[in-house]
Every structure is written in C-alpha cells, then in structure tokens.
Design a protein around this motif. Structure first.
Motif, short mmCIF file in Angstrom:
data_model
loop_
_atom_site.label_atom_id
_atom_site.label_comp_id
_atom_site.label_asym_id
_atom_site.label_seq_id
_atom_site.Cartn_x
_atom_site.Cartn_y
_atom_site.Cartn_z
N ARG A 21 8.31 38.96 15.38
CA ARG A 21 7.41 38.72 14.24
C ARG A 21 8.01 39.30 12.96
O ARG A 21 7.94 38.69 11.89
CB ARG A 21 6.03 39.31 14.52
CG ARG A 21 4.95 38.73 13.61
CD ARG A 21 3.57 39.21 14.03
NE ARG A 21 3.26 38.86 15.40
CZ ARG A 21 2.82 37.67 15.79
NH1 ARG A 21 2.69 36.71 14.90
NH2 ARG A 21 2.53 37.45 17.05
N HIS A 22 8.61 40.48 13.05
CA HIS A 22 9.23 41.09 11.88
C HIS A 22 10.39 40.24 11.38
O HIS A 22 10.52 40.01 10.16
CB HIS A 22 9.75 42.50 12.22
CG HIS A 22 8.65 43.47 12.59
ND1 HIS A 22 7.35 43.32 12.16
CD2 HIS A 22 8.68 44.61 13.35
CE1 HIS A 22 6.61 44.32 12.64
NE2 HIS A 22 7.41 45.11 13.37
N TYR A 77 -0.22 39.20 12.00
CA TYR A 77 -0.39 40.66 12.05
C TYR A 77 -1.86 41.06 12.05
O TYR A 77 -2.18 42.24 12.21
CB TYR A 77 0.29 41.31 10.84
CG TYR A 77 1.80 41.33 10.91
CD1 TYR A 77 2.46 42.28 11.68
CD2 TYR A 77 2.55 40.39 10.22
CE1 TYR A 77 3.85 42.30 11.74
CE2 TYR A 77 3.94 40.40 10.26
CZ TYR A 77 4.58 41.35 11.03
OH TYR A 77 5.96 41.38 11.09
#
Length: 597
Positions: A21-22, A77
């Motif tokens: 995800r980052h 997130y």
C-alpha cells in the motif's frame, strides 16, 4: 465495511500488505509529480509538453489518473473523509486506476518516440511519471483481493489476475435527505458533462486516444469502488429528477463550445442516438432483429426534403417545419406498416433477411427515381441538395445568435432543436416500455410461443413496435435533412464508414444495452464520437467494431448499461434453478448456475 481476502493475488505474498500500500501510494504520487516536469524538449509534439510547472495535453490525463489512484489508495488506509470513495472494493479500484495511468503514460511516451524519432526526445518528467506508474501497478498487485477465488477449482494465472480486478457489490448506503440526493445527482451529471465535453474538444488523435484510455480505466475503477452503483441507485430512486438533470446537462453542452465543428458532432450524436433509441423499441423491447432500420431514417429525411422548399426538389412545395415533420413521420409510419404487415409473421434469421432486403431495396429505389430509370422524384444519385435552413417563429437556424453572452452558431441551433426531438423520443420510449404494451413486448421477446399461449396478440403488438420504431426514425430524419443540407441514397446503407447506417445503429443498441433507456444513447455517442475523432482509422472501422463487439459478447454480453434482467441472464448467480432433491426448500444449495439457463 468492505471485506477483503487477506491473500495476495498470486498466493504467497512477495511483500507485506502495508508495504504494498505504501509503494502504491508513493508510485501514484511520483507519477503525479512527473506531470509538472517537461516531457519533451520540442513543441512539435501536439499539446506542448515542454513547459515545467504547468501540465498540458496528455500530461493532464496522467495527472487526473494519478490523482484518482492516489485518492483510492489513501482510502485504503481508512482515512476519515475518504472512506466513502470505496464502499465496494478497496483494492481492485486502485489496480485499475494504476493500470490506466500506466497505459496513458506509456502511450504518450510511445507516441512521442514515434513522432519525434526515438526516446532521445524524452525529458526527465516523462521518465519520472512512467517509473511512478510502473511502481504503482507492480505494488498494487501485492494488495489483497476484494473477492475470494474458489480454491476448489484449478485456475490459470489469467483467471487469478482477472479476479484481482473484481469487487463485491457495495452495501446499501443509508438514506440521505432528498435535497442531498438530488444535489449528488446534479453533481454527477455536471462531472459527466465536463468529461464528455473534454472528449469532444480534443484537437488531435493522440489526445483523444489517451482520453479513451483514461476514461475507460477510470470509470471501471469507480465502478469497482461502488460509487457508480450508489449513484445508479439514486438515479433509479429519483427517475424524474435524473431525466431533468440529463436534459439540463445536454442543454448546457452547446454553451460550452466555441468551435462550430464540435457542436456539429454533438448534433449528429443526438440524431444517431435518437434513431438508435427508436431501434431499441424494435430490437430491445420486442426482440425483432431489424437489419434495414436506417431505411426508415431515409424515408423521413427524403419526405421532409421533398416538401421543405429545396430548389431542386421535384415536388416544388415548401411546408412549414411542423408539417414537414409530420410528413416525414407519417411516411415512415406508412412504410413501417406496409413492410411489417406481411413480414412480421416470420421469426429470427428469416425476419432479419427480409428487413435487410428492404433496406437495400429502399436505397436502390431512391437511386433509380431519377427521371431516366424511373419517375423523377428523388434526383437519383444526386439526391436532394440545397435544403434551406429552418426559420421558426422568426428564429433563423442558419445564422449565429447571441444568447445571454454566448454565441450559438448554426450547428448549436440544430443541436438544441434535435434535443427537443430526443426528449420526445425518450418520453415515448419510457412510457411505452413501462406500459402494459411494453410488458407484452418483453414477453414476446423472451418467448413468443408462451406469450401467445397466454392470450397476447403477438402479431399486432409486433406490428405496433415496428411502426412505432419507424415513426421515431422518421422524426429524426426530418431534422437530419436540414442539418446535412442534402440527402442522398448513399447515406442510408446497411454498413459503411460513415454513420448512421443499419450496422452501426444495431451495434449502438447492443453496445449500450438492449431494452434500456440510456444504453443506446451511450452506445450511439461512443460509436459516433470515436470515428469522428480518429479519422486515420476510417478504413478499419468495421473491422475494429467487429472486434469490439466480439470482446463485448465475451466479457459483458448484457451491454455497457444493463438492466437487472440481463445481468441475471448472462452472469452466474449463487443459486440453482432447481433445488437438489435432498435439500430442504428452506435451505440454499451450494453451487452456481446461470440464471435462466
């Protein structure tokens, strides 16, 4: 809350979900930043991608796609204020948006390299955006799937990848106040108007191709996220408001155009869409395969041209516009009844062959009525030219007018006139489709034998559908004659490179979604806009549209805009048509089958 399967698409995770995800977020941000840098050193490539700090041309499309990818990734997130973006799938929308950014950026870099002579003409900004897009796509593949794959069946890598692009349907949202829901509908149509206007205003083929890539992946991403489903639920709840909003958005279109050519494209799209909606009555509701439908458009156009005051018209009369409209509609109605009465007792392929023959007979007949091969009625292959512009209540459609500070040219005037006709056709289609007659048409379409056994007069209702469809096409033909200044036999073929023709009309209905209200409108807009913008593909249009229809039948047979009946018919459901013998009626038997199989 969206439920996801906590496994990566390929089985064993190569990176952790947080790291994926980052990296996806960072890649999208990098692609966005790259659009503010120069992509090439020369302004010879269309759009001037040499400016630093001000994106232009194809850079804007990459910017918008990267921003959408970034927002969807941040929504994953659980950031407050962004969770509403993904009520359906949380990860598949990110993948689709990232692939769209990579497609647009890669196409731009390829176009620059081809047109300017190699990758040496690229500046750092292009490489930054390309690297960011690649990182975003690669990292997004490490995100969990939104929909689990059935592990009891062996799947190939393609099946597993396609499953990563699927998402569950969103849960039902809580009801909002009516004024808030109406504002959401208005905002959605405002965004749709802006996107459509941007596509028509594209000035060169490279920008339009990038636009198609961005819109296709962006719309699919929003659909997987569940936003399109929620907006659709609101439009279904407020149908009258939705129709009014669509009409207002369409009315505003000519006021956004400064180029007369783009307004003419809009007018022709409305003509094409209106005729396609009339064909939808015949094909979509009644299930009658008509391959010569464009002939009814020609009948209306020729009838109106003969009585509209053209100096080369053999008739030599000039009716008021309302009388010319009634003449065109009545002529098409008569032809519809005359052709339909002896042929509608046929079914399936036999009916299609007869209607195809009628379409060709019409074209050959008007070509022969030239005073040599037959009576002098249509001027043969020369057609009826010099059809005068309309003048309604002192409003001359052939000159420009200043309205509220906006200048409306000839094409914009005819666009607004055609919009009135489109609204009438939409009203007729909606009211007839929801009536008892419309339900009888659907029954005949699904099973004519069963419908007849239930007491429905199938022949009479099929003839009514045929006549109504012909009349609606004739209405559009009366306006088309004035927009194009002339009518000729070659305008009304079964297939050709210039729409409308019978093949394109049928493709518009199938592409958009048979039996729906908005489907043919969407399909007609796409099938007219794409050839108008991609002139270099003119020689390959029929081939490319054939490929597109094959892909559509494989992956979305119900069309782009489908009703609930078609979705259940063509897609697998989680229930059996017939319960297992040993299963209680109160329980659900595990298994899948196609509804209606």
């Amino acid at each position: 809350m969206t439920m996801t399967n906590n496994t990566t698409p390929t089985g064993a995770p190569l990176i952790t979900v947080p790291a994926a995800r980052h990296l996806t977020t960072a890649g999208a941000a990098t692609a966005l930043i790259g659009t503010f840098l120069a992509w090439t050193w020369t302004a010879e490539f269309p759009g001037d991608l040499t400016v630093t700090g001000y994106p232009g041309g194809l850079q804007v499309l990459t910017l918008v796609g990267a921003a959408l990818t970034l927002l969807l990734a941040l929504s994953g997130y659980g950031i407050k204020g962004l969770r509403w973006l993904t009520p359906g799938g949380a990860n598949s929308p990110v993948r689709l948006a990232a692939i769209g950014v990579l497609g647009t950026t890669g196409f731009t870099i390829g176009a620059i390299s081809v047109e300017l002579g190699g990758i040496v003409n690229l500046e750092p900004g292009a490489w930054v955006s390309l690297a960011g897009a690649i990182i975003a796509v690669a990292a997004s593949l490490g995100l969990p799937t939104d929909q689990p794959l059935d592990d009891t069946i062996k799947h190939n890598p393609l099946d597993r990848f396609l499953n990563t692009l699927r998402a569950p349907a969103p849960e039902r949202a809580k009801d909002l106040p009516n004024w808030a829901e109406i504002l959401i509908i208005a905002a959605a149509f405002g965004v749709a108007l802006h996107v459509f206007t941007y596509g028509i205003d594209t000035e060169y083929a490279e920008l339009f191709i990038g636009y198609i890539i961005s819109v296709a992946f962006g719309f699919t991403a929003l659909n997987r996220a569940g936003l399109i489903s929620r907006i659709t639920r609101l439009t279904t709840k407020h149908r009258n408001v939705t129709l009014a909003a669509a009409l207002v958005a369409a009315f505003c279109f000519p006021f956004t155009q400064q180029n007369e050519q783009y307004a003419l494209i809009g007018a022709n799209i409305l003509i094409f869409a209106t005729v396609a909606l009339g064909l939808n009555v015949v094909v979509g509701l009644a299930g009658l395969l008509d391959l010569g439908y464009v002939a009814f458009l020609g009948v209306g156009a020729y009838a109106a041209a003969l009585v509209s005051g053209s100096p080369l018209s053999p008739v030599g009369v000039q009716f008021p516009f309302w009388a010319a409209v009634l003449t065109g509609a009545a002529a098409s109605l008569v032809f519809g009844v005359v052709i339909g009465a002896p042929t509608l007792r046929l079914r399936g392929d036999y009916l299609a062959i007869v209607t195809l023959g009628f379409g060709e007979i019409f074209r050959l007949t008007v070509n022969a009525l030239n005073g040599v091969s037959g009576p002098d009625l249509t001027n043969g292959s020369q057609g009826i030219p010099s059809i005068p512009d309309l003048n309604l209540f002192g409003f001359d459609f052939g000159i420009s007018h200043d309205i509220a500070g906006f200048t409306l040219g000839r094409s914009a005037n005819y666009y607004l006139l055609m919009l009135v006709f489109t609204a009438v056709v939409v009203l007729v289609f909606r009211r007839s489709g929801e009536s008892r007659i419309g339900r009888a048409w659907v029954a005949i379409r699904e099973d004519e034998t069963a419908a007849t056994a239930m007491g429905i007069n199938a022949f009479r209702l099929k003839l009514l559908a045929f006549a109504l469809g012909a009349t609606l096409a004739g209405l559009a033909g009366t306006v088309q004659a004035h927009v194009s200044y002339t009518v000729t036999p070659e305008q009304y073929q079964f297939a050709g490179s210039v729409p409308p023709n019978s093949a394109f009309l049928l493709a518009a209905v199938i592409l958009g979604g048979m039996g729906t209200l908005s489907g043919p409108l969407v399909g007609a807009a796409l099938l007219y806009l794409i050839p108008a913008k991609l002139q270099f593909m003119q020689d390959y249009q029929l081939f490319l549209f054939g490929i597109a229809l094959i892909l559509l039948m494989r992956f979305r047979p119900e069309g782009l805009v489908a009703d609930r009946r078609k979705q259940l018919e063509f897609h697998e459901t989680g229930q059996l048509d017939v319960p297992a013998e040993d299963a209680p009626l109160t329980q659900t038997t595990a298994g899948t089958t196609k509804a209606g199989a």
